[in-house]
Design a protein around this motif. Structure first.
Motif, PDB file in Angstrom:
ATOM      1  N   LYS A  88     -19.917  12.391 -26.588  1.00 38.80           N
ATOM      2  CA  LYS A  88     -19.904  11.969 -25.555  1.00 38.80           C
ATOM      3  C   LYS A  88     -20.491  10.357 -25.149  1.00 38.80           C
ATOM      4  O   LYS A  88     -20.668  10.449 -23.966  1.00 38.80           O
ATOM      5  CB  LYS A  88     -21.663  12.536 -25.697  1.00 38.80           C
ATOM      6  N   SER A 190     -21.535  17.046 -19.158  1.00 38.72           N
ATOM      7  CA  SER A 190     -20.207  17.836 -19.213  1.00 38.72           C
ATOM      8  C   SER A 190     -19.049  17.809 -18.241  1.00 38.72           C
ATOM      9  O   SER A 190     -19.373  18.052 -17.078  1.00 38.72           O
ATOM     10  CB  SER A 190     -20.368  19.300 -20.114  1.00 38.72           C
ATOM     11  N   GLY A 232     -17.902  24.217 -25.137  1.00 35.57           N
ATOM     12  CA  GLY A 232     -19.674  23.816 -24.605  1.00 35.57           C
ATOM     13  C   GLY A 232     -19.430  24.196 -23.473  1.00 35.57           C
ATOM     14  O   GLY A 232     -18.932  25.261 -22.672  1.00 35.57           O
ATOM     15  N   SER A 235     -16.569  19.845 -22.192  1.00 41.01           N
ATOM     16  CA  SER A 235     -15.634  18.210 -21.828  1.00 41.01           C
ATOM     17  C   SER A 235     -14.714  17.501 -23.186  1.00 41.01           C
ATOM     18  O   SER A 235     -13.830  17.127 -23.021  1.00 41.01           O
ATOM     19  CB  SER A 235     -16.601  17.090 -21.369  1.00 41.01           C
TER      20      SER A 235
HETATM   21  C1  LIG Z   1     -22.156  18.579 -26.641  1.00 44.39           C
HETATM   22  C2  LIG Z   1     -21.160  18.685 -27.964  1.00 44.39           C
HETATM   23  C3  LIG Z   1     -20.271  19.573 -27.720  1.00 44.39           C
HETATM   24  C4  LIG Z   1     -19.665  20.837 -26.639  1.00 44.39           C
HETATM   25  O1  LIG Z   1     -19.733  19.908 -25.392  1.00 44.39           O
HETATM   26  P1  LIG Z   1     -18.803  19.649 -24.343  1.00 44.39           P
HETATM   27  O2  LIG Z   1     -18.819  19.588 -23.266  1.00 44.39           O
HETATM   28  O3  LIG Z   1     -18.288  21.226 -24.693  1.00 44.39           O
HETATM   29  O4  LIG Z   1     -17.295  19.282 -25.366  1.00 44.39           O
HETATM   30  C5  LIG Z   1     -18.866  19.240 -28.693  1.00 44.39           C
HETATM   31  N1  LIG Z   1     -19.294  19.051 -29.702  1.00 44.39           N
HETATM   32  C6  LIG Z   1     -20.175  17.565 -30.180  1.00 44.39           C
HETATM   33  C7  LIG Z   1     -20.411  17.011 -30.689  1.00 44.39           C
HETATM   34  C8  LIG Z   1     -21.512  17.701 -28.624  1.00 44.39           C
HETATM   35  O5  LIG Z   1     -22.025  16.736 -29.099  1.00 44.39           O
END
Ligand SMILES: *Cc1c(COP(=O)(O)O)cnc(C)c1O
Length: 394
Positions: A88, A190, A232, A235
């Motif tokens: 993130k 995201s 999720g 991203s």
């Molecule tokens: C927030 C998070 C995700 C899910 O978010 P995406 O935008 O789909 O990547 C996945 N893995 C971790 C470790 C996260 O903190």
């Protein structure tokens, strides 16, 4: 390093379904992203922060013991080793730097489990920006250590007391706050929301795929057969997929939260269990009932527990370029243990879904070279894993 050319449409998906009062802010952001955001100076400054502050490039690790167990060659892209423990921060640093260049002094953001809130508060502390984080009160109670981290980093946390009091409601509240405070920048977490966010966030996360492609070529001598990531909002998956999307022979697999199983209705599998519709500013696949009401979601991992998915994934599915499958809670939990015991790495429960999918599909992956995006580390998940185990043990 960035890509201003994509969006607002990803095939039939994406767009900018936002109130009139937000259109000027979205246009201002798109303008900054396409000008300053694409400049060599901005690219160099961000690359410097990612290298000297955040710890990029993150390593690519050949998971030898796990490979023997599964029967295919497993490599891990180690976003768990990035500062603050997940991918993130790539996006938070990128957007915070862009906001600063736009002359903004205040950042608004939403958070669910708190990982994006912590990354944003970190970037704001580093760059000297005021930071307000919207968090559902149910999430705040579940994720108290992250709430304390955000406050320690100097952010103000605004609790959201309506709806399910989780991520969806926090995004609604942050968008509302942005309408009444257009001088601020809204730092979305995201690759979703109204244009230009899906393109902007993917642009800041594609560094994962660019590094991964170079690393696997240097370390294994060839491209992978398959690249797997949990989805999720999408991203971390789009970040690694973008590095391989032009390599036609590389299969791309996104793994959604199967929760207690699709048939149970308790999941966050938008592609397998949802329909196209509009949520939070973009047209994409989402979980809603026949009346257009958004359905509650369930996953053992808070970061995958969201009713919609980024529009670029919807396009990759429509094009047949990526496939999307699910991994249930119990499989993810057992993958969490396996990686700890076989490789000495405690993965985030989100990332454990990508791992779990590979372990579950070992038979069809025999002999293949597989890169898994290990999106984050699992220290944050220890309490919830042990609480679950406590319940099971009774
Ligand atoms: C927030 C998070 C995700 C899910 O978010 P995406 O935008 O789909 O990547 C996945 N893995 C971790 C470790 C996260 O903190």
């Amino acid at each position: 390093m960035t890509d201003g050319a994509r969006g607002p449409w990803f095939g039939e998906y994406g767009g900018a379904f936002a109130p009139e009062t937000l259109m000027a802010s979205l246009a201002e952001l798109e303008q900054a992203w396409c000008s300053v955001g694409q400049s060599a100076e901005f690219g160099a400054e961000l690359a410097g922060l990612l290298r000297d502050y955040a710890g990029r490039p993150t390593p690519m690790t050949h998971a030898r013991r796990l490979s023997r167990e599964v029967g295919c060659e497993v490599w891990l892209k180690r976003e768990d080793l990035l500062h603050t423990g997940a991918h993130k921060l790539n996006n938070a640093l990128g957007q915070a730097l862009l906001a600063k260049q736009m002359g903004k002094t205040r950042i608004l953001a939403e958070t669910g489990a708190g990982q994006h809130g912590v990354a944003t508060a970190t970037a704001c502390a580093l760059l000297g920006l005021e930071c307000v984080i919207y968090m559902g009160s149910v999430d705040a109670a579940r994720q108290r250590p992250n709430l304390l981290r955000m406050e320690l980093l100097g952010a103000r946390v605004e609790l959201v007391e309506h709806g399910q009091q989780t991520l969806k409601d926090a995004i609604n509240e942050a968008l509302r706050a942005w309408v009444s405070d257009p001088e601020a920048h809204y730092l979305l977490g995201s690759a979703l929301g109204p244009h230009p966010f899906p393109a902007l966030v993917a642009g800041f996360q594609q560094v994962i795929g660019q590094e991964a492609r170079q690393q696997i070529l240097a370390q294994a001598g060839e491209l992978p057969d398959t690249v797997v990531a949990c989805v999720g909002g999408g991203s971390n998956a789009i970040g690694i997929f973008r590095g391989f999307v032009d390599d036609e022979g590389v299969e791309l697999v996104g793994v959604e939260a199967g929760g207690a199983g699709i048939a149970s209705g308790q999941h966050a599998a938008r592609f397998q269990g949802g329909v196209p519709g509009v949520l939070h500013g973009c047209r994409t696949w989402l979980l809603q009932d026949g009346d257009g009401q958004i359905l509650p979601t369930h996953s053992v991992s808070a970061g995958l527990d969201y009713p919609a998915v980024g529009p670029e994934h919807a396009e990759l599915l429509a094009l047949g370029r990526a496939k999307y499958d699910t991994c249930d809670d119990d499989v993810a939990l057992s993958a969490f243990d396996s990686l700890a015991r076989l490789e000495g790495i405690i993965p985030a429960l989100e990332s454990s879904h990508a791992l779990g999918w590979v372990i579950e599909h070992g038979a069809e992956l025999q002999g293949r070279r597989v890169v898994i995006n290990l999106s984050g580390r699992g220290d944050k998940d220890l309490d919830s894993v042990f609480a679950l185990r406590g319940k099971e043990g009774q």
